[in-house]
Scaffold this active site. Structure first.
Site, short mmCIF file in Angstrom:
data_model
loop_
_atom_site.label_atom_id
_atom_site.label_comp_id
_atom_site.label_asym_id
_atom_site.label_seq_id
_atom_site.Cartn_x
_atom_site.Cartn_y
_atom_site.Cartn_z
N GLU A 131 1.21 -0.88 0.14
CA GLU A 131 -0.42 -0.11 -0.06
C GLU A 131 0.81 1.22 -0.13
O GLU A 131 0.87 2.36 -0.55
CB GLU A 131 -0.73 -0.66 1.20
CG GLU A 131 -1.94 1.00 1.40
CD GLU A 131 -3.22 1.09 -0.14
OE1 GLU A 131 -3.45 0.41 0.16
OE2 GLU A 131 -2.88 1.99 -0.75
N GLY A 189 12.48 14.45 4.28
CA GLY A 189 12.27 13.41 4.22
C GLY A 189 11.44 13.14 2.70
O GLY A 189 10.77 12.18 2.93
N LYS A 207 5.05 4.24 -10.06
CA LYS A 207 3.39 4.37 -9.13
C LYS A 207 2.55 4.37 -9.92
O LYS A 207 1.30 3.53 -10.28
CB LYS A 207 3.32 5.58 -8.00
CG LYS A 207 4.18 5.83 -7.58
CD LYS A 207 4.24 7.19 -6.59
CE LYS A 207 4.95 6.54 -5.36
NZ LYS A 207 5.30 8.56 -5.39
#
Ligand code: NDP
Ligand code: HSE
Length: 434
Positions: A131, A189, A207
Site C-alpha cells: 500500500e 524526507g 506508481k
C-alpha cells in the site's frame, strides 16, 4: 482467542520510513496486538550503517546482514523499506524462500519486477502487500484491488508524487526557485535517495505502472509508461497558466481505450484549471481520481510522502498480513488476466497549450493556422501579443488546441519549428482536467 506467541517482524531498512515504522510498532504495541489477535514483535532491524544512533531501537536488534536475519528461522514477516532494485529484490525473494510474507514500500522494484515477485509469493503461499508504494498514506492500492474488484475502472488521474507537487506548489505560490524547493522537500524526507527519480518523473511513472496494472487487471511495466519530468517547467509556464486560469501539476493519467481493447499510461506536467480539485492539492499532498463504471468518480486525497504518513500505510499492511498468517490464508495476488496491450503516447487524445515566438508581420497567423489544419488539429483559442521583453518585429503567439491525438499535436509542433516565421517554440504544455 488471543495467541501469546508473537509474530516476528524483520525490518529491512530503518531510514525515513523504517524509523517511523519501528516507532509506531513500539508505541502502539498493545493496540496492534488487540487488532491482530497476537503480539507482534520487532525481531531484527537491517541497516547499512550499524553505528548510527537510532532513537527508540534496541541496539541488539541492529544488523548489517539482512540475509542472515531472514534465514535465522523465526521471522514471520519482513518489511522492506530499503528502496531501489538491489539488494531489495534478492532480500524479498529470500524472504519468500524462507516462508516469510513481505510488506514493501518499494515502487521502483514493484514497477520493474512486480510480476516475478507476485509469482514467487504465490508459489510459496505467502503475501506481498505494498500500500505504501503508491501515494504515501492514502489507502488506494487496497480500495482499487479489493473494494472496486467488482467494478470496471476506466480511468485514473492524479498527483502521485509528493516531492514534485511540493516543488511546483512552491514555485507557483511563493515564486521559489526549483533548487530551493527541492532542497526543502529533501530535508522534509519526501524525496527519493536520488531525487532525479522524483523530478524526472520515474517515481510517478513507477506508481502509474502499479496503479494501471491493478486498475485494468493487466501487466504494465515502468517502460510502458510515457514519462516526462518537471525540470523544464519555468516561471514563464506558470505565468502562461495563470493567464488561462490554470496551474501546473505533474499528473499520472491511466486510461482504458474507448473500445476497451487497450490502455494508456502516462506521466507529464500539465495545465489544469484552477477550478479543478487537483489544482488545490498543496505541498506534498497527493490526490487521485478513479473513475469506475458503476461507482462513478471517486477521489482519494492525503499526505503523499514523509516518514510518518508512509509508515501508516506500512502498518496497515502489517496488520493485514498478520491477520492472514493467523487465519492460514493469503490476501489477493496479482490479477493480470485481461492482458491488455499498452498503446503508445501518440495514440493518447489530449490538448496542447503552445507558446510561439513569431515574426510580427502580415500572414504569420494564417501560416500557423494552416500548419495546425494540415495535421488535423483544431484550434480552440489564439492570443497574439508583442513580446514582453520588447524584442522588435516579434510577437508571442499562444495557441490552445482542441483535443487531438498526441502524435498529431507533436507533428504540428515539429512542422511549426520549421517555419521561417516561427523564431522559436517557447513552451509546450498539455492541458488536462476540463
Ligand atoms: P532512506 O534512504 O531514508 O532509508 C533507507 C534505509 O535502508 C536506511 O535505513 C539504510 O540504512 C537502509 N539500507 C540501505 N542499503 C541497505 C542494505 N544494503 N542493507 C540493509 N539496509 C540498507 O529511504 P526511505 O525510508 O525514504 O525510503 C524507503 C523506501 O520507502 C523506498 O522504497 C522509498 O521509495 C519508499 N517510500 C518512501 C517514502 C518517503 O516519503 N520517504 C514514501 C513512500 C515510499 P542506513 O540507515 O544505515 O543508511
Ligand atoms: N519520493 C516520493 C514522493 C515518496 O515524493 O512522492 C513517496 O512515494
Amino acid at each position: 482467542m488471543m495467541r501469546t506467541r508473537p509474530l516476528k517482524v524483520a525490518l529491512l531498512g530503518c531510514g525515513v520510513v523504517g524509523s517511523e515504522v519501528a516507532r509506531i510498532m513500539t508505541t502502539h504495541a498493545d493496540d496492534l496486538t488487540a487488532r491482530i489477535g497476537a503480539p507482534v514483535e520487532l525481531a531484527g532491524v537491517a541497516v547499512r550503517r550499524p553505528s548510527k544512533v537510532r532513537e527508540g531501537i534496541d541496539p541488539a536488534l541492529i544488523t548489517t546482514d539482512a540475509t542472515a536475519l531472514l534465514k535465522r528461522g523465526d521471522i514471520d514477516i519482513a518489511i522492506e523499506v530499503i528502496g531501489g532494485i538491489e539488494p531489495a529484490r534478492t532480500l524479498i525473494t529470500t524472504a519468500f524462500e524462507h516462508g516469510i510474507s513481505v510488506v514493501s514500500a518499494n515502487k521502483a522494484l514493484l514497477a520493474q519486477d512486480g510480476a516475478a515477485l507476485h509469482a514467487a509469493a504465490e508459489q510459496h503461499g505467502l503475501d506481498l502487500y505494498y500500500e505504501a508504494a503508491v501515494a504515501g498514506a492514502i489507502p488506494l492500492v487496497r480500495p482499487m484491488r479489493e473494494s472496486l474488484a467488482g467494478d470496471k475502472i476506466n480511468r485514473v488521474m492524479g498527483i502521485v508524487n509528493g516531492t514534485t507537487n511540493f516543488i511546483l506548489d512552491k514555485m507557483d505560490s511563493t515564486g521559489a526557485g526549483y533548487q530551493e524547493a527541492l532542497d526543502e522537500a529533501t530535508a522534509l524526507g519526501y524525496a527519493e535517495a536520488d531525487p532525479t527519480a522524483d523530478v524526472e518523473g520515474y517515481d510517478a511513472a513507477a506508481k502509474a505502472a502499479i496503479l494501471a496494472g491493478i486498475a485494468f487487471h493487466t501487466r504494465v511495466r515502468l517502460d510502458d509508461v510515457y514519462r516526462e519530468g518537471m525540470t523544464e517547467v519555468s516561471a514563464t509556464d506558470f505565468a502562461s497558466a495563470k493567464r488561462m486560469g490554470c496551474t501546473i501539476k505533474l499528473l499520472a493519467i491511466l486510461e482504458r481505450a474507448a473500445d476497451g481493447e487497450s490502455v494508456t499510461a502516462r506521466v507529464h506536467p500539465a495545465m489544469i484549471p484552477l477550478t479543478h480539485p487537483l489544482a488545490s492539492v498543496r505541498e506534498a499532498y497527493n490526490a487521485v481520481f478513479v473513475e469506475a463504471e458503476a461507482a462513478g468518480r471517486l477521489m482519494f486525497y492525503g499526505p503523499g510522502a514523509g516518514g510518518s504518513p508512509t509508515a501508516s500505510a506500512v502498518l496497515g499492511d502489517l496488520v493485514a498480513v498478520c491477520r492472514n498468517k493467523l487465519a492460514a490464508a493469503t490476501g489477493p495476488g496479482e490479477s493480470a488476466y485481461t492482458q491488455l496491450p499498452v498503446s503508445p503516447m501518440g495514440d493518447v487524445v489530449t490538448r496542447y497549450h503552445i507558446s510561439l515566438d513569431v515574426a510580427d508581420k502580415p500572414g504569420v497567423l494564417a501560416q500557423v493556422a494552416t500548419t495546425f489544419a494540415e495535421h488535423g488539429v483544431s484550434i480552440d483559442t489564439v492570443r497574439q501579443q508583442g513580446r514582453p521583453d520588447g524584442v522588435g518585429n516579434e510577437a508571442s503567439l499562444v495557441v490552445v488546441t482542441h483535443r487531438a491525438p498526441d502524435a498529431a499535436l507533436s507533428g504540428t509542433v515539429e512542422a511549426l519549428r520549421k517555419l521561417d516565421t516561427v523564431r522559436g517554440v517557447a513552451s509546450i504544455m498539455r492541458v488536462e482536467g476540463e
